[in-house]
Design a protein around this motif. Structure first.
Motif, PDB file in Angstrom:
ATOM      1  N   THR A   1       7.672   1.338  -2.797  1.00  0.00           N
ATOM      2  CA  THR A   1       9.252   1.886  -2.819  1.00  0.00           C
ATOM      3  C   THR A   1       9.235   3.264  -2.213  1.00  0.00           C
ATOM      4  OG1 THR A   1       9.199   2.493  -5.007  1.00  0.00           O
ATOM      5  CG2 THR A   1       9.728   0.401  -4.552  1.00  0.00           C
ATOM      6  N   VAL A   2       7.881   3.872  -2.283  1.00  0.00           N
ATOM      7  CA  VAL A   2       7.941   5.256  -1.682  1.00  0.00           C
ATOM      8  C   VAL A   2       7.447   5.070  -0.188  1.00  0.00           C
ATOM      9  CG1 VAL A   2       6.755   7.441  -1.835  1.00  0.00           C
ATOM     10  CG2 VAL A   2       7.225   6.289  -3.854  1.00  0.00           C
ATOM     11  N   THR A   3       6.678   3.931  -0.164  1.00  0.00           N
ATOM     12  CA  THR A   3       6.086   3.840   1.429  1.00  0.00           C
ATOM     13  C   THR A   3       6.956   3.204   2.302  1.00  0.00           C
ATOM     14  OG1 THR A   3       3.876   3.063   0.367  1.00  0.00           O
ATOM     15  CG2 THR A   3       4.487   2.370   2.698  1.00  0.00           C
TER      16      THR A   3
ATOM     17  N   LEU B   1       0.208   1.554  11.121  1.00  0.00           N
ATOM     18  CA  LEU B   1       1.111   1.700  11.999  1.00  0.00           C
ATOM     19  C   LEU B   1       0.773   2.244  13.326  1.00  0.00           C
ATOM     20  CD1 LEU B   1       4.232   2.712   9.972  1.00  0.00           C
ATOM     21  CD2 LEU B   1       4.116   0.388  11.002  1.00  0.00           C
ATOM     22  N   GLU B   2      -0.203   3.276  13.016  1.00  0.00           N
ATOM     23  CA  GLU B   2      -0.855   4.077  14.130  1.00  0.00           C
ATOM     24  C   GLU B   2      -1.700   3.125  15.165  1.00  0.00           C
ATOM     25  OE1 GLU B   2      -3.980   7.468  14.920  1.00  0.00           O
ATOM     26  OE2 GLU B   2      -3.514   7.164  12.944  1.00  0.00           O
ATOM     27  N   HIS B   3      -2.429   1.834  14.563  1.00  0.00           N
ATOM     28  CA  HIS B   3      -3.149   1.047  15.339  1.00  0.00           C
ATOM     29  C   HIS B   3      -1.963  -0.183  15.814  1.00  0.00           C
ATOM     30  CE1 HIS B   3      -6.408   3.456  13.581  1.00  0.00           C
ATOM     31  NE2 HIS B   3      -7.046   2.948  14.521  1.00  0.00           N
TER      32      HIS B   3
ATOM     33  N   GLY C   1       0.840  -1.242  -0.032  1.00  0.00           N
ATOM     34  CA  GLY C   1      -0.109  -0.025   0.077  1.00  0.00           C
ATOM     35  C   GLY C   1       0.832   1.322   0.107  1.00  0.00           C
ATOM     36  N   LYS C   2       0.064   2.198  -0.244  1.00  0.00           N
ATOM     37  CA  LYS C   2       0.652   3.806  -0.166  1.00  0.00           C
ATOM     38  C   LYS C   2       0.906   4.217   1.434  1.00  0.00           C
ATOM     39  CE  LYS C   2      -1.508   4.852  -4.445  1.00  0.00           C
ATOM     40  NZ  LYS C   2      -2.253   5.860  -5.110  1.00  0.00           N
ATOM     41  N   PRO C   3       1.737   5.173   1.458  1.00  0.00           N
ATOM     42  CA  PRO C   3       2.068   5.794   2.642  1.00  0.00           C
ATOM     43  C   PRO C   3       1.136   5.962   3.739  1.00  0.00           C
ATOM     44  CG  PRO C   3       3.381   6.849   0.931  1.00  0.00           C
ATOM     45  CD  PRO C   3       2.197   6.028   0.383  1.00  0.00           C
ATOM     46  N   ALA C   4       0.018   6.639   3.101  1.00  0.00           N
ATOM     47  CA  ALA C   4      -1.016   6.829   4.018  1.00  0.00           C
ATOM     48  C   ALA C   4      -1.773   5.711   4.761  1.00  0.00           C
ATOM     49  CB  ALA C   4      -2.274   7.603   3.440  1.00  0.00           C
ATOM     50  N   LEU C   5      -2.025   4.515   4.044  1.00  0.00           N
ATOM     51  CA  LEU C   5      -2.373   3.415   4.679  1.00  0.00           C
ATOM     52  C   LEU C   5      -1.364   2.763   5.524  1.00  0.00           C
ATOM     53  CD1 LEU C   5      -4.583   1.111   4.734  1.00  0.00           C
ATOM     54  CD2 LEU C   5      -3.477  -0.103   2.719  1.00  0.00           C
TER      55      LEU C   5
END
Length: 233
Positions: free
Chosen positions: A177-179, A157-159, A148-152
């Motif tokens: 690769t950006v995540t 991670l927050e959870h 997934g993308k960084p936001a997901l």
């Protein structure tokens, strides 16, 4: 949990589906529908570390009551380090309600025997996090094959989830690769999954390159993560 299985082998492949010749500590994943798993429940169980679970893809292909009976018998073997892979997948025909019931029971089993979960999740992260909020599990959840993308990634991670990344890292333009640089290193694992043509060494090398780390540093971090998640008493 038995410690004789846990070594400082480099690198650690947190999730794979076939035994490899790589010089690595590999956690081989079995589904209860796999007839080979029956051998693991005998007195001559393999000493190799494994994970065991009921994958959402195979729920409809087996007697689910027999599957849970087998799982509950096998999961307490000392070489079973985790429950899974298990989880939720909106791209299959099995109703999500059925998948959720099977997944929930495996979450509860992981809590009972105090072993982490290796999780398969496809387009069902909202439902996954809703379960996590409702059940408040104490055992670690590892989202395997994360692409997934960084936001997901940040939301998971927050959870409190860990993320395991694999062969998608070898695709230069893949979003993961950006995540990767946005994932806290103490929550990171790497894996080959079912990629027969890819070595875990290649995945580690690419991850280290993306992160701007030398390979030994990344390997030590993954070992530390592994010991923290899998070697508690």
């Amino acid at each position: 949990m038995s410690h004789h299985l846990l070594t400082h082998s480099y690198p650690i492949d947190i999730h794979c589906h076939q035994r490899r010749n790589d010089e690595a500590l590999q956690i081989l994943s079995f589904d209860t529908s796999d007839l080979a798993l029956a051998k693991q429940s005998g007195a001559e169980a393999s000493p190799n570390p494994i994970s065991v679970g009921i994958h959402p893809w195979f729920i409809a292909k087996q007697d689910i009551y027999a599957a849970f009976e087998l799982l509950e018998n096998v999961c307490r073997l000392t070489n079973v380090l985790a429950i899974g892979e298990c989880g939720l997948d909106k791209c299959i025909k099995t109703p999500l309600e059925t998948q959720t019931a099977v997944f929930r029971r495996q979450i509860e089993l992981a809590e009972q025997i105090r072993k982490p979960l290796i999780i398969h999740c496809v387009r069902a992260f909202n439902e996954l996090l809703a379960l996590r909020k409702a059940l408040k599990p104490s055992q670690v959840w590892i989202i395997h094959g994360f692409t997934g993308k960084p936001a997901l990634a940040a939301q998971l991670l927050e959870h409190g989830c860990y993320l395991s990344l694999g062969k998608a890292l070898l695709k230069p333009k893949h979003p993961v690769t950006v995540t990767l640089p946005n994932i806290a290193l103490h929550r990171l694992f790497l894996e080959t999954d079912a990629a027969e043509e890819v070595s875990i060494g290649a995945i580690y090398s690419q991850a280290a390159k993306i992160l701007g780390l030398d390979l030994p540093t990344l390997q030590r971090q993954i070992v530390a993560n592994f010991e923290r998640v899998f070697t508690h008493d």
